[in-house]
Design an enzyme around this catalytic site. Structure first.
Site, short mmCIF file in Angstrom:
data_model
loop_
_atom_site.label_atom_id
_atom_site.label_comp_id
_atom_site.label_asym_id
_atom_site.label_seq_id
_atom_site.Cartn_x
_atom_site.Cartn_y
_atom_site.Cartn_z
N GLU A 198 30.20 -29.65 15.56
CA GLU A 198 29.47 -28.39 15.38
C GLU A 198 28.21 -28.35 16.25
OE1 GLU A 198 30.79 -30.17 12.96
OE2 GLU A 198 31.47 -28.92 11.28
N ASP A 212 41.85 -30.13 3.78
CA ASP A 212 40.52 -30.33 3.20
C ASP A 212 39.81 -28.99 3.05
OD1 ASP A 212 40.41 -30.20 6.08
OD2 ASP A 212 38.28 -30.66 5.92
N GLU A 213 38.82 -28.95 2.17
CA GLU A 213 37.92 -27.81 2.00
C GLU A 213 38.69 -26.48 1.97
OE1 GLU A 213 33.84 -29.63 3.93
OE2 GLU A 213 35.15 -28.44 5.23
N ARG A 230 35.44 -27.25 17.29
CA ARG A 230 34.09 -26.69 17.23
C ARG A 230 33.49 -26.60 18.63
NH1 ARG A 230 34.97 -29.15 12.28
NH2 ARG A 230 34.82 -27.58 10.63
N TYR A 287 30.74 -41.11 9.72
CA TYR A 287 30.60 -39.82 10.37
C TYR A 287 29.55 -39.91 11.46
CZ TYR A 287 33.74 -36.96 7.56
OH TYR A 287 34.86 -36.40 7.01
N PHE A 288 30.01 -39.97 12.69
CA PHE A 288 29.11 -40.18 13.82
C PHE A 288 28.40 -38.91 14.26
CE2 PHE A 288 31.67 -44.10 15.46
CZ PHE A 288 31.24 -44.81 14.36
N ASP A 289 28.69 -37.78 13.63
CA ASP A 289 27.92 -36.57 13.90
C ASP A 289 26.62 -36.56 13.11
OD1 ASP A 289 30.14 -36.29 11.93
OD2 ASP A 289 28.99 -34.54 11.32
#
Length: 767
Positions: free
Chosen positions: A485, A350-351, A174, A444-446
Site C-alpha cells: 500500500e 481473508d477479510e 497495490r 510483515y515487512f511492510d
C-alpha cells in the site's frame, strides 16, 4: 536490542573455543554465511577460482545439471588469464536429505554433493557468499577492470533446511513491480536460500495476471486512478524520494492518466522458468471471495447486491450463493492452474465482508439447502467447493487463516497471519492441516522498521503457539510478507525488506533467537555484499541521543556510529541532510533551543533514516508533596477497541487494581483493549531523566502533568524517546496504552541522571 570483571579474558576464551567448534564461522568473518549452516568445520588455506578452474558434473548427476549454469556464470565474469589448475565437482548423493548438501573446499578442489537440484543450488549460494562482493562487482561495476580470480576459504559444510517452505510474498496489486525487478527479487531470494515466491496477483487495487477468458480484467482492471494510498505516497515523497511513484507504471487511457500494469501469460511463463532455474517455485494468489473490487467493478453481477465498491469494513465480496460466481471462479482458476506448475494455488479468503451475504434470498435458500447456520459457514462452503475444484486440477489449496472460520477440510493448507488469533495454528494442526507461519508481528515487512525490527524477526519461534510435538509436524514453513500500500518503488521495497529478509532466512533454514550477537556481526559483513548488489537496505540505527532532549544550563549531543565507513551529517535550519551538509565529527555542546536533523550516509551516497533531535531548555520540575505513599500504580483495564488513547471511555472500565510494574494483562479477556497506569514516579535525585517508550499499538506517557511521549495510534512496535528535568521527589505519572489486536507490546525504560537506560521497576512507582 541489545560484569566487567575479567571481561577481556572471557571474550578471548569464547572466541578461542568458537574457532574450535563446528560453528566457528560465527566468530570468524571468513565464514559470514546467512543462513547459518547446520555444521561447519573451518580449514586452513584457500581455493583460487579462475578461468582455469574446471567445472565437472559427475556421470550420475545429470539431474543436478541446472546448477552448472550458476557455477559457470562465476567464471564468465572473470578475466581470461591463466590461473591454478583446480576442479569443482558436482556429485549426486541420494543419501543426503532433500534440499540438503555437503560442500568441501580444499586448496585444489571443491566438491558439492546433493540429492536434488535444489540442494545443489543452495550449495552454490553458500559458495557465492564465501566469494564475497567481487562476484557482483565484476559483473555490475568493474567491467573494465575485471578480477582474474576469486579466493574462497577452505571449509567443510554439512547443511540442510529446517523447513521445506521458506517463502517471500509480494503484493503486486497495490503497487506494481515489473518483470525485470521480479527477477532481481528472485536472485536475492536464491542467494539467501528462499524457495517459495508467493505472488499476490489480484486485489481491490488492481488485477495483474492475464485471463484470456476475461480480457477486461487486465485491459481495464489492471489500471486505476490515483487512490488514497497513492496520495499518501506522493505526500511522503516530498521529504523521501523513495516514495515517488515510478513514471513507467503510468499510461494514458481514454485521455486519463492511469496507474497500473499486468503480466501476460507468456511473460509469466518466462518468470516461472527463471525462478525454476534458481531453485524457486512461484505460487499464485487470486484472492477470493473478498478483495475482488478490481473484478466486481467490471462485473457487478458477481456480488450479492449487484454492485462493486466498498461495503461496511471491506469491499463487496463475490456471492457464494450464485452459480455464476463459481463459473467465473472456475474459469479463472482453470487458466491459473494451467499456467503455474506449482502444486499450490492460494485462494486468499481473508477479510471477507460476510455481512453482505445477510438477508440475501439466494444465500438464505442455500443455507437451508446445505444446513448452514451462519455466514461464516457460507465462507467455508465457498472455500471447500473451490478446494474440490483445485483438486480436480491436481492442485492444493492455501488460504489465509480465516479459512478456519466455519470449518475447513483437513487437506487445505493454512497461512497464519492474525497474531490476535493465537489459537489458530494449534486449531489447524489439531485438525491435521498443514500450516505456514507468517504472523504479522514478526513477518510483515511492510511494517515500519526501527532499531528493534531486525532482532524481532530473528527472535521468531514458529513453534511458540502452544503446540505439541505431534502438532509441530504440521508446521511446514515460514514466510515474510510484503504488502505494498505504501511501497510504490523498488528502492522503498528494498529498504523495507533488507536486512529483515536475512533474519527470516536464518529462522527458516537454521533457527533464530540463539545467537543474536553472532548473527548481527554476520549481517554487518553482508552489508558490502548488498552494496555490491545495489540493494537499498536500511542502515542500523544511529543512537546515543534522545530525540526530545532537554537541558538546564547546557546539553551535549552525542551520536554513536553503528558501522565503520558511514559519514554522519546534520543540519540545524530545518532542511534534510544531504551530502553537502555539515559532518558530525565530535560531540556538540548545546546552549540554546535547537532542532538537529541527522542522518548517516554510505559511501555510495545512499542516506539512512533522518532523525530529528529537539533540544528544549527547562527548569527542574518541582515535585508534589505526598503525606502517604504506597508502592504500585493504579491500574485500569478497558476491554474495547480504540483507535487512539483519547478515545478511552470510563464507561468501558472493566477492572481496577494496584499494579507493581508497567504491564499489559496476562489473561486474555479481549483481543483489543486499553490500559491506564496512574500514580507517581519517584525521582531519586535532581537532574535530567530520559525515557524510552516502545509499544504496539499506541501509547502516551504523561509525567509531571506534561505530555512527555506521544506514541499514539494503531501501529507496529515503535519506540519514542524524551527527556525531562526533575527535582528529587514524587511526580504525577500516567501511562495510557491501546491494543488493536496482535502486538501486545508495551515497554518503558528510563535513565536516571547518573545511571544507564534500563526497564522501569517497582521501586519507582507509588500511589
Amino acid at each position: 536490542m541489545k560484569k566487567m570483571i575479567n571481561r577481556s579474558l572471557k571474550i578471548t576464551l569464547v572466541l578461542f573455543f568458537c574457532a574450535l567448534s563446528t560453528f566457528g564461522q560465527q566468530a570468524k568473518p571468513t565464514y559470514a554465511i546467512i543462513p547459518r549452516p547446520v555444521k561447519l568445520i573451518p580449514a586452513s588455506g584457500t581455493f583460487q577460482w579462475s578461468n582455469s578452474t574446471k567445472i565437472i558434473l559427475a556421470e550420475n548427476a545429470q539431474r543436478l545439471a541446472p546448477a552448472l549454469n550458476e557455477l559457470r556464470a562465476i567464471s564468465a565474469n572473470l578475466k581470461k588469464e591463466k590461473g591454478p589448475v583446480n576442479v569443482v565437482t558436482l556429485n549426486l548423493d541420494a543419501s543426503i536429505e532433500n534440499e540438503g548438501y555437503t560442500l568441501s573446499v580444499d586448496r585444489n578442489a571443491i566438491v558439492i554433493n546433493a540429492a536434488s537440484v535444489q540442494g545443489a543450488f543452495w550449495a552454490v549460494a553458500t559458495l557465492k557468499q564465501m566469494m564475497g562482493a567481487k562476484i557482483f562487482q565484476a559483473k555490475q561495476v568493474m567491467r573494465k577492470t575485471l578480477f582474474s580470480s576469486i579466493v574462497i576459504p577452505c571449509v567443510k559444510i554439512e547443511d540442510a533446511p529446517r523447513f521445506a517452505w521458506r517463502g517471500i510474498h509480494l503484493d503486486v496489486s497495490r503497487h506494481f513491480f515489473d518483470l525485470r525487478y521480479l527477477r532481481r527479487m528472485i536472485d536475492r531470494m536464491a542467494y539467501y536460500k528462499f524457495n517459495k515466491f508467493h505472488l499476490h496477483l489480484t486485489d481491490d487495487q488492481g488485477w495483474r495476471i492475464e485471463i484470456k477468458k476475461y480480457p477486461e480484467l487486465t485491459e481495464k482492471g489492471a489500471w486505476r486512478n490515483m487512490n488514497d494510498q497513492d496520495a499518501e505516497c506522493i505526500a511522503r515523497s516530498k521529504t523521501n524520494p523513495d516514495y515517488a511513484i515510478p513514471e513507467k507504471h503510468f499510461k494514458v487511457i481514454d485521455g486519463k492518466r492511469m496507474y497500473g500494469g499486468f503480466y501476460t501469460q507468456d511473460e509469466m511463463r518466462g518468470l516461472i522458468a527463471y525462478a525454476y532455474s534458481k531453485g524457486i517455485e512461484i505460487i499464485p494468489e487470486i484472492d477470493m471471495p473478498g478483495h475482488m473490487m478490481a473484478a466486481t467493478n467490471l462485473m457487478p453481477w458477481l456480488t450479492s447486491h449487484g454492485k462493486g465498491g466498498q461495503a461496511k469494513d471491506f469491499s463487496e465480496p463475490l456471492c457464494p450463493c450464485k452459480e455464476t460466481t463459481f463459473e467465473f471462479a472456475e474459469n479463472v482458476f482453470t487458466e491459473i492452474a494451467a499456467l503455474f506448475p506449482s502444486k499450490y494455488i492460494h485462494l486468499g479468503a481473508d477479510e471477507v465482508e460476510k455481512s453482505s451475504w445477510k438477508n440475501v434470498p439466494e444465500c438464505e435458500a442455500l443455507m437451508r439447502k446445505e444446513g448452514l447456520k451462519s455466514v461464516d459457514e457460507l465462507q467455508s462452503y465457498f472455500v471447500r467447493r473451490m478446494e474440490k475444484f483445485f483438486n480436480t486440477k491436481g492442485k492444493k489449496l492455501i488460504g489465509w487463516d480465516e479459512i478456519l472460520d466455519g470449518g475447513v477440510s483437513s487437506t487445505a493448507t493454512m497461512m497464519y497471519w492474525r497474531t490476535w488469533v493465537p489459537s489458530a495454528p494449534k486449531h489447524a494442526a489439531e485438525k491435521g492441516n498443514d500450516v505456514i507461519m507468517t504472523p504479522g508481528e514478526f513477518c510483515y515487512f511492510d511494517a515500519q522498521q526501527d532499531g528493534g525490527s531486525l532482532k524481532k524477526v530473528y527472535s521468531f519461534d514458529p513453534y511458540q503457539f502452544n503446540l505439541t510435538e505431534k502438532e509441530k509436524k504440521f508446521i511446514i514453513g515460514i514466510q515474510g510478507n510484503i504488502w505494498t500500500e505504501y511501497i510504490p518503488s523498488e528502492r522503498r521495497l528494498e529498504y523495507m525488506v533488507f536486512p529483515r529478509m536475512l533474519a527470516m532466512a536464518e529462522v527458516a533454514w537454521y533457527k533464530g533467537g540463539e545467537d543474536w550477537t553472532g548473527f548481527e556481526q554476520r549481517v554487518h559483513k553482508h552489508f558490502p555484499l548488498l552494496d555490491a548488489m545495489g540493494v537499498n537496505y536500511r542502515l542500523p540505527d544511529l543512537d546515543g541521543f534522545i530525540t526530545q532532549s532537554v537541558f538546564v544550563d547546557k546539553g551535549i549531543l552525542h551520536i554513536n556510529k553503528p558501522l565503520a565507513g558511514l559519514t554522519i551529517r546534520y543540519t540545524t535550519d530545518g532542511t534534510l541532510p544531504t551530502m553537502q551538509s555539515k559532518i558530525f565529527t565530535e560531540d556538540l555542546t548545546v546552549t540554546r533551543p535547537v532542532e538537529f536533523k541527522v542522518a548517516a550516509f554510505r559511501s555510495n551516497g545512499n542516506r539512512g533514516d533522518v532523525y530529528t533531535i529537539n533540544y528544549e531548555q527547562q527548569n527542574y520540575l518541582k515535585p508534589v508533596e505526598l503525606f502517604t505513599a504506597q508502592k504500585g500504580l493504579n491500574f485500569s483495564y478497558y476491554p474495547k477497541f480504540y483507535k487512539t488513547v483519547n478515545a478511552i471511555q470510563e464507561t468501558d472500565l472493566a477492572k481496577q487494581n494496584i499494579s507493581a510494574v508497567i504491564e499489559i494483562p496476562v489473561e486474555k479477556t479481549a483481543d483489543s483493549f486499553a490500559t491506564r497506569h496512574k500514580g507517581y514516579f519517584y525521582a531519586a535525585e535532581t537532574g535530567i531523566y530520559s525515557f524510552a517508550l516502545r509499544s504496539d499499538d499506541g501509547s502516551v506517557l504523561k509525567l509531571g502533568n506534561r505530555l512527555l511521549i506521544d506514541n499514539d495510534g494503531l501501529h507496529p512496535a515503535v519506540e519514542k524517546t524524551a527527556q525531562i528535568a526533575l527535582e528529587k521527589g514524587y511526580h504525577p505519572f500516567e501511562l495510557l496504552f491501546i491494543e488493536g489486536g496482535g502486538g501486545y507490546t508495551l515497554n518503558l525504560q528510563y535513565k536516571a541522571p547518573s545511571g544507564q537506560l534500563k526497564d522501569v521497576d517497582s521501586t519507582l512507582f507509588f500511589h
